[in-house]
Design an enzyme around this catalytic site. Sequence first.
Site: not given
Length: 289
Positions: A67-68, A106, A136, A138, A205
């Site tokens: 999602d960056s 993501d 993925k 978070e 991270e």
Amino acid sequence: MSTTFQLDTATSRANPTPAPMKRLTIPAIRKRKVDGVTTEPVVMLTAYTARQAQLLDAHCDLLLVGDSLGQVIYGLPSSVPVTLDMMAAHGAAVVRGSYHAAVVVDMPFGAYEASPQQAFESAARLLKETGCAAVKLEGGAAMAETVAFLTQRGIPVMGHVGLTPQAVNVLGGYNARGRSDAEAAKIVADAKALDDAGAFAIVVEGVVEPIAIDVTKAVSCPTIGIGASAQCDGQVLVTEDMLGMFERVPRFVKRYEEIAETISAAAARYAAEVRDRTFPGIEQTYQPK
């Protein structure tokens, strides 16, 4: 047999090309770590387009459609505004452009946190529309139930602990995590909860190195570091960061090239030729019959 899509350099169009199924599988990635030891580190880079995937695919075990892309592709201030539509579109492009690496997409902010059921609907859509191998998400212990819910229903999940960019508003910035004893203990506990829930790998991270090492030792699945420790079971970077596409990059990033300078210089030469009228005219590149 499967169908991958490669760019035809003569037409700049994507054309289907039959290719044997050679992709790495999620179970194969998970099995890299045996009795706490990973003899072959996991290589992961981000990819957002078909052409980028083609160039990275042969060198990576995993391609992450991160999602960056919110910052890298769309110029957004953070990953928070990224939508499921964006992730689906870019995820499909990366799958079309690759055949070797397993593709992980993501889950964007707001697409999974409300409930395991919401997460399943979002993840199922991503798998159906992109052809990716895994998703993925978070979060630590708070997401363990969701990770278990997804994996029990056939959706492989990569976890993400430490600095979690989607929670930047709560964290108050992108500073390294785990500096206090309490925070360090929570990061390790979060990773163990995700591992117990069935995550096949966990991104670690922006944590101080001793914590990354503790996490790697504490979980049975591979850890993938970014701004963490070389002792993680693998590493990931934002491709544009390590290629030098931006003037400012995180301090932990090694810049392997300065692609931004190359692109800018090429554009400058092109502009000069156009303005000087020395640019090759169409009569030199196309001759009608």
